[in-house]
Design an enzyme around this catalytic site. Structure first.
Site, PDB file in Angstrom:
ATOM      1  N   LEU A 146      -2.379   9.242   3.905  1.00  0.00           N
ATOM      2  CA  LEU A 146      -3.555   8.608   4.485  1.00  0.00           C
ATOM      3  C   LEU A 146      -4.076   7.500   3.570  1.00  0.00           C
ATOM      4  O   LEU A 146      -4.078   7.643   2.344  1.00  0.00           O
ATOM      5  CB  LEU A 146      -4.641   9.664   4.691  1.00  0.00           C
ATOM      6  CG  LEU A 146      -5.868   9.292   5.521  1.00  0.00           C
ATOM      7  CD1 LEU A 146      -5.472   8.981   6.962  1.00  0.00           C
ATOM      8  CD2 LEU A 146      -6.875  10.444   5.491  1.00  0.00           C
ATOM      9  N   GLU A 159      -3.806  16.706  -0.390  1.00  0.00           N
ATOM     10  CA  GLU A 159      -5.079  16.404   0.272  1.00  0.00           C
ATOM     11  C   GLU A 159      -6.272  17.174  -0.285  1.00  0.00           C
ATOM     12  O   GLU A 159      -7.393  16.638  -0.353  1.00  0.00           O
ATOM     13  CB  GLU A 159      -4.970  16.698   1.786  1.00  0.00           C
ATOM     14  CG  GLU A 159      -4.099  15.730   2.561  1.00  0.00           C
ATOM     15  CD  GLU A 159      -2.664  16.199   2.676  1.00  0.00           C
ATOM     16  OE1 GLU A 159      -1.993  15.769   3.627  1.00  0.00           O
ATOM     17  OE2 GLU A 159      -2.220  16.986   1.823  1.00  0.00           O
ATOM     18  N   LYS A 190       0.827  -1.210   0.000  1.00  0.00           N
ATOM     19  CA  LYS A 190       0.000   0.000   0.000  1.00  0.00           C
ATOM     20  C   LYS A 190       0.861   1.260   0.000  1.00  0.00           C
ATOM     21  O   LYS A 190       0.376   2.331   0.332  1.00  0.00           O
ATOM     22  CB  LYS A 190      -0.908   0.015   1.228  1.00  0.00           C
ATOM     23  CG  LYS A 190      -1.902  -1.131   1.309  1.00  0.00           C
ATOM     24  CD  LYS A 190      -3.027  -0.962   0.319  1.00  0.00           C
ATOM     25  CE  LYS A 190      -4.100  -2.024   0.525  1.00  0.00           C
ATOM     26  NZ  LYS A 190      -5.214  -1.867  -0.454  1.00  0.00           N
ATOM     27  N   GLY A 239      -4.081  16.657   8.801  1.00  0.00           N
ATOM     28  CA  GLY A 239      -4.611  16.306  10.120  1.00  0.00           C
ATOM     29  C   GLY A 239      -3.610  15.651  11.033  1.00  0.00           C
ATOM     30  O   GLY A 239      -3.982  15.153  12.101  1.00  0.00           O
ATOM     31  N   GLU A 290       3.796  14.706   6.994  1.00  0.00           N
ATOM     32  CA  GLU A 290       3.542  15.161   8.354  1.00  0.00           C
ATOM     33  C   GLU A 290       4.307  14.303   9.357  1.00  0.00           C
ATOM     34  O   GLU A 290       4.871  14.822  10.333  1.00  0.00           O
ATOM     35  CB  GLU A 290       2.051  15.136   8.651  1.00  0.00           C
ATOM     36  CG  GLU A 290       1.241  16.109   7.804  1.00  0.00           C
ATOM     37  CD  GLU A 290      -0.231  16.090   8.137  1.00  0.00           C
ATOM     38  OE1 GLU A 290      -0.640  16.810   9.056  1.00  0.00           O
ATOM     39  OE2 GLU A 290      -0.986  15.333   7.481  1.00  0.00           O
ATOM     40  N   ARG A 306      -8.789  15.752  -2.657  1.00  0.00           N
ATOM     41  CA  ARG A 306      -9.748  14.760  -2.159  1.00  0.00           C
ATOM     42  C   ARG A 306     -10.679  15.355  -1.104  1.00  0.00           C
ATOM     43  O   ARG A 306     -11.402  14.630  -0.434  1.00  0.00           O
ATOM     44  CB  ARG A 306      -9.004  13.554  -1.551  1.00  0.00           C
ATOM     45  CG  ARG A 306      -7.950  12.946  -2.451  1.00  0.00           C
ATOM     46  CD  ARG A 306      -8.519  12.398  -3.730  1.00  0.00           C
ATOM     47  NE  ARG A 306      -7.465  11.790  -4.561  1.00  0.00           N
ATOM     48  CZ  ARG A 306      -7.638  11.419  -5.823  1.00  0.00           C
ATOM     49  NH1 ARG A 306      -8.816  11.612  -6.417  1.00  0.00           N
ATOM     50  NH2 ARG A 306      -6.638  10.892  -6.516  1.00  0.00           N
TER      51      ARG A 306
END
Length: 259
Positions: free
Chosen positions: A63, A135, A24, A143, A115, A138
């Protein structure tokens, strides 16, 4: 906790923490973040320095958007809105924990992966690295503490550019903008990180703690308050090990600064 997505290995006084989802591109899910918290806290207890890296070709692709989408459709939230994000807790254990960390970067270092990298005190990027903050495409806002950490490293204008236009940076470009401090050839980031962590281990542990926890707070203060906190930290850091190191210096023993 069984290690499924995070590997942990102790090499002497250095803890190696690896994100282990190479299929992934080491994308970050809530489960990965939870294991990362445990590993970072464990490193703080067992080691004097830590290294974070990604198994396979990539550090972290950010993410896990597929997992997030499935949970949102099912009406499932990873955290109570009143609680801090697990990424905040895990990344804080790295950024302001008891030991310093080096991030060994390769491949994609984007979104939440960037991050995470910026939570480490030192970042080594090999020349395969691509930095990015995509980000907004999307409908997501950073965060994992990036609005604070990344913005303080590169400034508002550069971060806004990366977020609004999805501009990517190479390792050399990122180094010029403080996203990393060292650039090495492909495949050499982990070796360089080991070298740097070994230097950290030679420092007095309390001095390392002060650098990780007090120095960034001084950066947040005004001039006079910063000087006051510096004076307090300078007095606090001096202890028995300091006196022993001074005796070693006088006797020409112990670690040496070679310049």
């Amino acid at each position: 906790m069984t290690e499924q997505y995070i590997t942990y290995e102790l090499e002497g006084d250095i803890a190696l923490i690896g994100i282990n989802r190479p299929d992934k591109r080491n994308a970050m899910s809530s489960e990965v973040a939870a294991e990362l918290i445990v590993a970072a806290q464990r490193a703080g207890r067992e080691a004097r320095a830590g290294i974070i890296f990604g198994h396979g070709e990539h550090f972290c692709a950010g993410l896990d958007l597929v997992a997030v989408g499935e949970k949102r459709k099912a009406g499932v939230s990873d955290t109570d809105k009143r609680e801090r994000h697990p990424e905040h807790l895990g990344f804080d254990a790295i950024a302001r924990g008891p030991i310093p960390f080096v991030a060994a970067l390769s491949g994609v270092v984007i979104g939440l992966g960037l991050e995470l990298a910026c939570a480490a005190q030192i970042r080594v990027a090999d020349r395969s690295v691509v930095f990015g903050l995509p980000e907004a495409m999307r409908g997501i806002f950073v965060g994992g503490g990036g609005s604070v950490r990344i913005q303080r490293l590169i400034g508002y204008a550069r971060m806004a550019d990366m977020m609004l236009t999805r501009r990517t940076l190479t390792a050399d470009e990122g180094c010029a903008q403080n996203l990393c401090q060292y650039v090495v050839d492909p495949g050499e980031a982990l070796a360089k990180a080991r070298e740097l962590a070994a230097r950290m281990v030679e420092n007095v542990a309390l001095s390392n703690w002060t650098i990780c926890n007090i120095l960034p707070r001084i950066n947040d203060l005004g001039h006079d308050d910063g000087l006051m906190l510096e004076q307090m930290a300078a007095h606090y850091t001096v202890g028995q090990e300091t006196l022993e190191r001074l005796d070693q210096f006088a006797a020409k023993r112990g670690p040496r600064f070679l310049g």
